[in-house]
Scaffold this active site. Structure first.
Site: not given
Length: 346
Positions: A54-56
């Site tokens: 989900a990071y970026s």
């Protein structure tokens, strides 16, 4: 850096782990700059790298994959799944359906054939933990994942998962990733002791309490940064008061506040690694400079006097809150079932 055992997995990791949450559009959109951060961390002796799908929206994993070309075997690589990866209601959560797709997406973005530590990013009240453990067990047996862990799990769910693993003959969670800092010591009550009891490693996130322990955010000083404008905890007067006391203590001890904060979390016997989340190379260099700082008992006692063990000075906005805390209907009986007579209801 000295290495520590990651629970009872047999894996050895550095006490600093490099967190990649700030790689990509959410933090630093310059891929080459983020790759330089990874390489500097590896050169400094860090062998533990943590990211998430989900990071970026996957960009962080892509950057990490580029950075590890030619150096993958030297790194204990951790990533996570659970948070939404699109509008599809099934492109999230802890179901077998999503896990089997999410892991393939992460492997592709990371450009690797296996993940050393695959973590459940948050609990999922709608999914039976046996469903999750069964899917993750299959990934371990297929060689795509080496070990599995959790993040932000309440202690009751940590224990339940351990029991389910034992009863069903499934892989068990080997690690937990909770938030831990001088300002947020709540996990000292149960999470850390339970993790130690089950032989779980812990990689703690936000050891600088979301940036409040950098010394950049002070009482009476307006902090006009995107982070300060976005999160409420930066304006919490209780937290700001404690930061002032910690700044004074750090000055008296002769160390930077960031180094005091990191040394504090690593002093706990239940903590394996502290996750550093730099956005720039300069930030990483500052954190690495404190790698040799160790706090004696007198300093730790003074920290205990400022923030008593097991207590939280307010909460970080990103901390997990259980459904009964978020949904009033789960902690209040219908009005008709409450003991007062209708004429006495206020």
């Amino acid at each position: 850096m000295q290495h520590r055992p990651l629970g009872r997995t047999g894996i050895q990791v550095s006490p600093y782990a490099l967190g990649a949450m700030m790689f990509g559009a959410v933090g630093n959109p310059d891929h080459e700059a983020s790759i330089a951060i990874v390489h500097r961390a590896l050169d400094a002796g860090i062998n533990f790298l943590d990211t998430a799908d989900a990071y970026s929206r996957g960009e962080s994993e892509e950057i990490v994959g580029k950075a590890l070309k030619g150096r993958r075997d030297d790194v204990v690589l951790a990533t996570k799944f659970h948070l939404p990866m699109g509008e599809d209601p099934n492109a999230r959560g802890n179901s077998r359906r999503w896990i089997t797709r999410a892991v393939e997406d992460s492997l592709r973005r990371l450009d690797t054939d296996h993940i050393d530590l695959y973590q459940v990013h948050r609990p999922d009240p709608d999914t039976d933990v046996e469903e999750t453990l069964s899917a993750l067990t299959d990934l371990v047996r297929a060689g795509k994942v080496r070990a599995i862990g959790t993040s932000s799990f309440p202690v009751s769910e940590i224990v339940e998962a351990q029991w389910v693993s034992q009863r069903r003959g499934l892989e068990r969670f080997r690690t937990e990733q909770p938030t831990y800092s001088i300002l947020n010591r709540g996990i000292e009550n149960e999470v850390l002791p339970v993790a130690q009891r089950y032989g779980m490693g812990t990689l703690v996130y936000s050891p600088l309490s979301g940036g409040m322990l950098t010394g950049r955010y002070r009482k009476g000083q307006q902090a006009d940064t995107p982070r300060a404008n976005r999160f409420r905890y930066f304006s919490d007067e209780r937290r700001l008061d404690v930061v002032e006391e910690l700044v004074t203590l750090a000055d008296e001890v002769g160390v930077k506040l960031t180094h005091l904060a990191l040394a504090f979390v690593l002093a706990h016997p239940g903590v394996t690694s502290a996750i550093l989340g730099p956005r720039t190379l300069e930030q990483l260099e500052d954190l690495l400079a404190g790698a040799e700082v160790a706090l004696d008992d007198e300093v730790l006692d003074r920290i205990d006097a400022i923030v008593p063990p097991g207590t939280d000075v307010g909460l970080l906005d990103m901390q997990y809150r259980t459904p009964p805390i978020l949904d009033a209907a789960l902690r209040r009986r219908p009005l008709a079932q409450r003991p007062a007579q209708p004429e006495n209801v206020r």
